[in-house]
Design a protein around this motif. Structure first.
Motif, mmCIF file in Angstrom:
data_model
loop_
_atom_site.group_PDB
_atom_site.id
_atom_site.type_symbol
_atom_site.label_atom_id
_atom_site.label_comp_id
_atom_site.label_asym_id
_atom_site.label_seq_id
_atom_site.Cartn_x
_atom_site.Cartn_y
_atom_site.Cartn_z
ATOM 1 N N ARG A 1 0.834 -1.201 0.000
ATOM 2 C CA ARG A 1 0.000 0.000 0.000
ATOM 3 C C ARG A 1 0.864 1.245 0.000
ATOM 4 N NH1 ARG A 1 -5.455 -0.082 3.446
ATOM 5 N NH2 ARG A 1 -6.398 -1.756 2.327
ATOM 6 N N THR A 2 0.313 2.290 -0.573
ATOM 7 C CA THR A 2 1.011 3.571 -0.547
ATOM 8 C C THR A 2 0.647 4.315 0.733
ATOM 9 O OG1 THR A 2 -0.775 4.804 -1.613
ATOM 10 C CG2 THR A 2 0.841 3.704 -3.068
ATOM 11 N N GLU A 3 1.394 5.362 1.022
ATOM 12 C CA GLU A 3 1.086 6.176 2.205
ATOM 13 C C GLU A 3 -0.323 6.748 2.111
ATOM 14 O OE1 GLU A 3 3.988 9.145 3.148
ATOM 15 O OE2 GLU A 3 5.634 7.707 3.082
ATOM 16 N N ALA A 4 -0.712 7.222 0.933
ATOM 17 C CA ALA A 4 -2.044 7.811 0.751
ATOM 18 C C ALA A 4 -3.133 6.768 0.986
ATOM 19 C CB ALA A 4 -2.172 8.407 -0.647
ATOM 20 N N GLU A 5 -2.934 5.562 0.486
ATOM 21 C CA GLU A 5 -3.926 4.494 0.690
ATOM 22 C C GLU A 5 -4.028 4.127 2.163
ATOM 23 O OE1 GLU A 5 -3.695 1.940 -3.456
ATOM 24 O OE2 GLU A 5 -2.172 1.589 -1.915
ATOM 25 N N LEU A 6 -2.896 4.095 2.818
ATOM 26 C CA LEU A 6 -2.877 3.765 4.236
ATOM 27 C C LEU A 6 -3.637 4.811 5.048
ATOM 28 C CD1 LEU A 6 -1.675 1.609 6.122
ATOM 29 C CD2 LEU A 6 0.261 3.116 6.454
ATOM 30 N N ARG A 7 -3.406 6.067 4.730
ATOM 31 C CA ARG A 7 -4.097 7.144 5.455
ATOM 32 C C ARG A 7 -5.603 7.111 5.216
ATOM 33 N NH1 ARG A 7 0.994 10.201 4.623
ATOM 34 N NH2 ARG A 7 1.625 10.848 6.710
ATOM 35 N N LYS A 8 -6.021 6.762 4.010
ATOM 36 C CA LYS A 8 -7.454 6.710 3.696
ATOM 37 C C LYS A 8 -8.143 5.483 4.295
ATOM 38 C CE LYS A 8 -7.214 9.302 -0.603
ATOM 39 N NZ LYS A 8 -7.317 9.241 -2.063
ATOM 40 N N ALA A 9 -7.368 4.480 4.688
ATOM 41 C CA ALA A 9 -7.943 3.236 5.199
ATOM 42 C C ALA A 9 -8.477 3.354 6.619
ATOM 43 C CB ALA A 9 -6.898 2.122 5.133
ATOM 44 N N ILE A 10 -8.106 4.388 7.334
ATOM 45 C CA ILE A 10 -8.585 4.570 8.715
ATOM 46 C C ILE A 10 -10.073 4.947 8.686
ATOM 47 C CG2 ILE A 10 -8.458 6.142 10.704
ATOM 48 C CD1 ILE A 10 -6.296 4.134 10.824
ATOM 49 N N PRO A 11 -10.907 4.194 9.421
ATOM 50 C CA PRO A 11 -12.346 4.503 9.473
ATOM 51 C C PRO A 11 -12.617 5.655 10.449
ATOM 52 C CG PRO A 11 -11.872 2.531 10.740
ATOM 53 C CD PRO A 11 -10.575 2.962 10.124
ATOM 54 N N ARG A 45 -4.029 -3.910 7.736
ATOM 55 C CA ARG A 45 -5.131 -4.669 7.119
ATOM 56 C C ARG A 45 -6.305 -4.852 8.083
ATOM 57 N NH1 ARG A 45 -1.125 -9.013 7.197
ATOM 58 N NH2 ARG A 45 -1.630 -10.419 8.872
ATOM 59 N N TYR A 46 -6.084 -4.543 9.358
ATOM 60 C CA TYR A 46 -7.137 -4.658 10.365
ATOM 61 C C TYR A 46 -7.760 -3.314 10.749
ATOM 62 C CZ TYR A 46 -5.320 -9.384 10.852
ATOM 63 O OH TYR A 46 -4.912 -10.671 10.611
#
Length: 129
Positions: A1-11, A45-46
């Motif tokens: 994952r990219t940094e941007a994807e990781l940041r967007k993954a937080i609910p 991933r969690y």
């Protein structure tokens, strides 16, 4: 994952726990992981389980936490929930909050969620009691 994807993954959101208290989850959790590549250890991933761990926690613990950088002490609330992921494996999700803000998130892989570093402090809520 990219940094941007990781940041967007937080609910991100504000969630009401089983004690009736509210806690917020923000992108700050992802920022903490993104700032150091060594922290990209698979726990991302969690991320989607964080709201459930707060809303439907099996246990809630309170205890004191001292921040290493400032030496300040705060009351920490820890949400604990175990998930059976099959093949005899269990994943424990921890979400720590201070003053209603989620400050830490961790994943513990185990075959037994009865002890260890999941729990510290005083138990203030246990599912089924």
């Amino acid at each position: 994952r990219t940094e941007a994807e990781l940041r967007k993954a937080i609910p991100e959101g504000i969630y009401k726990d089983r004690l009736g208290d509210y806690t917020s989850v923000t992108q700050a959790l992802a920022d903490h992981i993104v700032e150091n590549k060594k922290r990209w250890d698979g726990r991302e991933r969690y991320f989607s389980l964080i709201p459930d761990a707060i809303l439907n926690s099996q246990e809630i613990w309170v205890g004191f936490i001292r921040f290493a950088d400032s030496g300040r002490v705060f009351l920490r609330k820890r949400y604990v929930k175990a998930y059976d992921i099959g093949k005899g494996r269990i994943v424990g999700i921890l979400a720590d909050t201070v003053k209603g803000q989620t400050i830490a998130f961790d994943v513990i892989n185990s075959d037994n969620m009865k002890g260890g570093r999941l729990r510290s402090g005083r138990l203030v809520y246990q599912e089924g009691e």
